[in-house]
Scaffold this motif. Structure first.
Motif, PDB file in Angstrom:
ATOM      1  N   TYR A  11      21.895  14.473   5.999  1.00 62.45           N
ATOM      2  CA  TYR A  11      21.607  13.020   6.458  1.00 62.45           C
ATOM      3  C   TYR A  11      22.599  12.761   7.737  1.00 62.45           C
ATOM      4  O   TYR A  11      22.042  11.978   8.630  1.00 62.45           O
ATOM      5  CB  TYR A  11      22.159  12.069   5.345  1.00 62.45           C
ATOM      6  CG  TYR A  11      21.302  12.474   4.298  1.00 62.45           C
ATOM      7  CD1 TYR A  11      20.057  12.069   4.234  1.00 62.45           C
ATOM      8  CD2 TYR A  11      21.699  12.898   2.775  1.00 62.45           C
ATOM      9  CE1 TYR A  11      19.163  12.153   3.157  1.00 62.45           C
ATOM     10  CE2 TYR A  11      20.840  12.977   1.842  1.00 62.45           C
ATOM     11  CZ  TYR A  11      19.571  12.621   1.985  1.00 62.45           C
ATOM     12  OH  TYR A  11      18.983  12.852   0.811  1.00 62.45           O
ATOM     13  N   LEU A  12      23.709  13.193   7.866  1.00 60.35           N
ATOM     14  CA  LEU A  12      24.493  12.794   9.137  1.00 60.35           C
ATOM     15  C   LEU A  12      24.059  13.469  10.356  1.00 60.35           C
ATOM     16  O   LEU A  12      23.851  12.841  11.295  1.00 60.35           O
ATOM     17  CB  LEU A  12      26.040  13.223   8.717  1.00 60.35           C
ATOM     18  CG  LEU A  12      26.628  12.482   7.831  1.00 60.35           C
ATOM     19  CD1 LEU A  12      28.028  12.927   7.619  1.00 60.35           C
ATOM     20  CD2 LEU A  12      26.834  11.098   8.095  1.00 60.35           C
ATOM     21  N   ASN A  13      23.130  14.718  10.222  1.00 61.92           N
ATOM     22  CA  ASN A  13      22.713  15.276  11.309  1.00 61.92           C
ATOM     23  C   ASN A  13      21.184  15.382  11.381  1.00 61.92           C
ATOM     24  O   ASN A  13      20.643  15.691  12.300  1.00 61.92           O
ATOM     25  CB  ASN A  13      23.377  16.905  11.293  1.00 61.92           C
ATOM     26  CG  ASN A  13      24.830  16.826  11.360  1.00 61.92           C
ATOM     27  OD1 ASN A  13      25.517  16.074  11.970  1.00 61.92           O
ATOM     28  ND2 ASN A  13      25.334  17.633  10.726  1.00 61.92           N
ATOM     29  N   ILE A  21      20.815   5.334  12.674  1.00 63.42           N
ATOM     30  CA  ILE A  21      21.758   4.820  11.762  1.00 63.42           C
ATOM     31  C   ILE A  21      23.347   5.609  12.175  1.00 63.42           C
ATOM     32  O   ILE A  21      23.106   6.760  12.396  1.00 63.42           O
ATOM     33  CB  ILE A  21      21.741   5.222  10.259  1.00 63.42           C
ATOM     34  CG1 ILE A  21      20.200   4.378   9.903  1.00 63.42           C
ATOM     35  CG2 ILE A  21      22.624   4.836   9.133  1.00 63.42           C
ATOM     36  CD1 ILE A  21      19.745   4.980   8.450  1.00 63.42           C
ATOM     37  N   ARG A  22      24.370   4.724  12.320  1.00 63.53           N
ATOM     38  CA  ARG A  22      25.498   5.351  12.510  1.00 63.53           C
ATOM     39  C   ARG A  22      26.344   5.217  11.028  1.00 63.53           C
ATOM     40  O   ARG A  22      26.568   4.201  10.700  1.00 63.53           O
ATOM     41  CB  ARG A  22      26.078   4.700  13.636  1.00 63.53           C
ATOM     42  CG  ARG A  22      25.438   5.155  15.122  1.00 63.53           C
ATOM     43  CD  ARG A  22      25.667   4.424  16.084  1.00 63.53           C
ATOM     44  NE  ARG A  22      25.222   2.843  16.050  1.00 63.53           N
ATOM     45  CZ  ARG A  22      24.088   2.282  15.852  1.00 63.53           C
ATOM     46  NH1 ARG A  22      22.981   3.372  16.127  1.00 63.53           N
ATOM     47  NH2 ARG A  22      23.658   1.168  15.696  1.00 63.53           N
ATOM     48  N   MET A  43      22.991   0.032  11.854  1.00 55.59           N
ATOM     49  CA  MET A  43      21.719   0.646  12.279  1.00 55.59           C
ATOM     50  C   MET A  43      21.458  -0.089  13.427  1.00 55.59           C
ATOM     51  O   MET A  43      21.978  -1.095  13.907  1.00 55.59           O
ATOM     52  CB  MET A  43      20.493   0.020  11.377  1.00 55.59           C
ATOM     53  CG  MET A  43      20.091  -1.300  11.047  1.00 55.59           C
ATOM     54  SD  MET A  43      19.278  -1.823   9.735  1.00 55.59           S
ATOM     55  CE  MET A  43      20.165  -1.878   8.398  1.00 55.59           C
ATOM     56  N   ASP A  44      20.465   0.202  14.184  1.00 56.38           N
ATOM     57  CA  ASP A  44      20.168  -0.333  15.649  1.00 56.38           C
ATOM     58  C   ASP A  44      19.799  -1.818  15.360  1.00 56.38           C
ATOM     59  O   ASP A  44      19.297  -2.517  14.477  1.00 56.38           O
ATOM     60  CB  ASP A  44      19.013   0.353  16.315  1.00 56.38           C
ATOM     61  CG  ASP A  44      19.276   1.945  16.632  1.00 56.38           C
ATOM     62  OD1 ASP A  44      20.455   2.150  16.984  1.00 56.38           O
ATOM     63  OD2 ASP A  44      18.325   2.434  16.842  1.00 56.38           O
ATOM     64  N   GLU A  45      20.333  -2.488  16.292  1.00 52.34           N
ATOM     65  CA  GLU A  45      19.917  -4.112  16.323  1.00 52.34           C
ATOM     66  C   GLU A  45      18.291  -4.296  16.191  1.00 52.34           C
ATOM     67  O   GLU A  45      17.604  -3.389  17.229  1.00 52.34           O
ATOM     68  CB  GLU A  45      20.542  -4.672  17.816  1.00 52.34           C
ATOM     69  CG  GLU A  45      20.450  -6.355  17.768  1.00 52.34           C
ATOM     70  CD  GLU A  45      20.972  -6.990  18.965  1.00 52.34           C
ATOM     71  OE1 GLU A  45      20.579  -7.887  19.200  1.00 52.34           O
ATOM     72  OE2 GLU A  45      21.837  -6.354  19.538  1.00 52.34           O
ATOM     73  N   ARG A  55      11.345   4.500   4.773  1.00 54.60           N
ATOM     74  CA  ARG A  55      11.321   5.633   5.685  1.00 54.60           C
ATOM     75  C   ARG A  55      12.269   6.705   5.012  1.00 54.60           C
ATOM     76  O   ARG A  55      11.781   8.003   4.915  1.00 54.60           O
ATOM     77  CB  ARG A  55      11.431   5.440   7.137  1.00 54.60           C
ATOM     78  CG  ARG A  55      10.435   5.519   7.964  1.00 54.60           C
ATOM     79  CD  ARG A  55      10.831   5.820   9.476  1.00 54.60           C
ATOM     80  NE  ARG A  55      11.784   4.647   9.965  1.00 54.60           N
ATOM     81  CZ  ARG A  55      12.777   5.052  10.757  1.00 54.60           C
ATOM     82  NH1 ARG A  55      12.652   6.135  11.692  1.00 54.60           N
ATOM     83  NH2 ARG A  55      13.417   4.165  11.307  1.00 54.60           N
ATOM     84  N   PHE A  56      13.120   6.290   4.593  1.00 56.95           N
ATOM     85  CA  PHE A  56      14.499   7.234   3.854  1.00 56.95           C
ATOM     86  C   PHE A  56      13.722   7.694   2.775  1.00 56.95           C
ATOM     87  O   PHE A  56      14.080   8.908   2.490  1.00 56.95           O
ATOM     88  CB  PHE A  56      15.613   6.434   3.738  1.00 56.95           C
ATOM     89  CG  PHE A  56      16.765   7.284   3.239  1.00 56.95           C
ATOM     90  CD1 PHE A  56      17.394   8.140   3.735  1.00 56.95           C
ATOM     91  CD2 PHE A  56      17.176   7.126   1.721  1.00 56.95           C
ATOM     92  CE1 PHE A  56      18.399   8.788   2.961  1.00 56.95           C
ATOM     93  CE2 PHE A  56      17.984   7.718   1.229  1.00 56.95           C
ATOM     94  CZ  PHE A  56      18.687   8.641   1.704  1.00 56.95           C
ATOM     95  N   GLY A  57      13.098   6.915   1.912  1.00 57.22           N
ATOM     96  CA  GLY A  57      12.622   7.263   0.621  1.00 57.22           C
ATOM     97  C   GLY A  57      11.387   8.246   1.000  1.00 57.22           C
ATOM     98  O   GLY A  57      11.277   9.287  -0.172  1.00 57.22           O
ATOM     99  N   ARG A  58      10.942   8.292   1.888  1.00 58.12           N
ATOM    100  CA  ARG A  58       9.763   9.338   2.457  1.00 58.12           C
ATOM    101  C   ARG A  58      10.245  10.658   3.273  1.00 58.12           C
ATOM    102  O   ARG A  58       9.557  11.387   3.438  1.00 58.12           O
ATOM    103  CB  ARG A  58       8.742   8.600   3.017  1.00 58.12           C
ATOM    104  CG  ARG A  58       8.039   7.650   2.181  1.00 58.12           C
ATOM    105  CD  ARG A  58       6.602   7.092   3.239  1.00 58.12           C
ATOM    106  NE  ARG A  58       6.867   6.655   4.373  1.00 58.12           N
ATOM    107  CZ  ARG A  58       7.311   5.628   4.947  1.00 58.12           C
ATOM    108  NH1 ARG A  58       7.606   4.653   3.832  1.00 58.12           N
ATOM    109  NH2 ARG A  58       7.423   5.231   6.190  1.00 58.12           N
ATOM    110  N   SER A  59      11.515  10.458   3.198  1.00 57.47           N
ATOM    111  CA  SER A  59      12.065  11.491   4.303  1.00 57.47           C
ATOM    112  C   SER A  59      12.137  12.849   3.807  1.00 57.47           C
ATOM    113  O   SER A  59      12.345  13.299   2.615  1.00 57.47           O
ATOM    114  CB  SER A  59      13.512  11.105   4.792  1.00 57.47           C
ATOM    115  OG  SER A  59      14.452  11.363   3.965  1.00 57.47           O
ATOM    116  N   PRO A  60      11.735  13.886   4.649  1.00 59.49           N
ATOM    117  CA  PRO A  60      11.828  15.336   4.254  1.00 59.49           C
ATOM    118  C   PRO A  60      13.370  15.683   3.910  1.00 59.49           C
ATOM    119  O   PRO A  60      13.493  16.633   3.075  1.00 59.49           O
ATOM    120  CB  PRO A  60      11.606  16.202   5.435  1.00 59.49           C
ATOM    121  CG  PRO A  60      10.828  15.167   6.449  1.00 59.49           C
ATOM    122  CD  PRO A  60      11.375  13.967   5.996  1.00 59.49           C
TER     123      PRO A  60
END
Length: 66
Positions: A11-13, A21-22, A43-45, A55-60
């Motif tokens: 996730y971090l990389n 996301i930071r 997260m970005d402004e 998107r996170f829920g669908r992420s590889p």
């Protein structure tokens, strides 16, 4: 190898930088019976938190085995 050695870097990389996301801090709770990680993140402004969560829920990265 511990799952944290796979999951955190994934996730971090992976997902976090792609999504803007930071991560700023990490905590665990000594009272938890199951391992759980709390992450202070930004997260970005202008980013839509709902869209980002979808998107996170669908992420590889999330679907990949540990």
């Amino acid at each position: 190898m511990c799952s944290r050695d796979v999951i955190y870097p994934r996730y971090l990389n992976g997902f976090f930088p792609k999504a803007g996301i930071r991560a700023h801090g990490f905590w665990t709770s000594p009272d938890d019976k199951e391992p759980r990680l709390f992450v202070l993140a930004s997260m970005d402004e202008g980013a839509d938190p709902t869209e980002l969560a979808e998107r996170f829920g669908r992420s590889p990265e999330l679907a990949a085995p540990v």
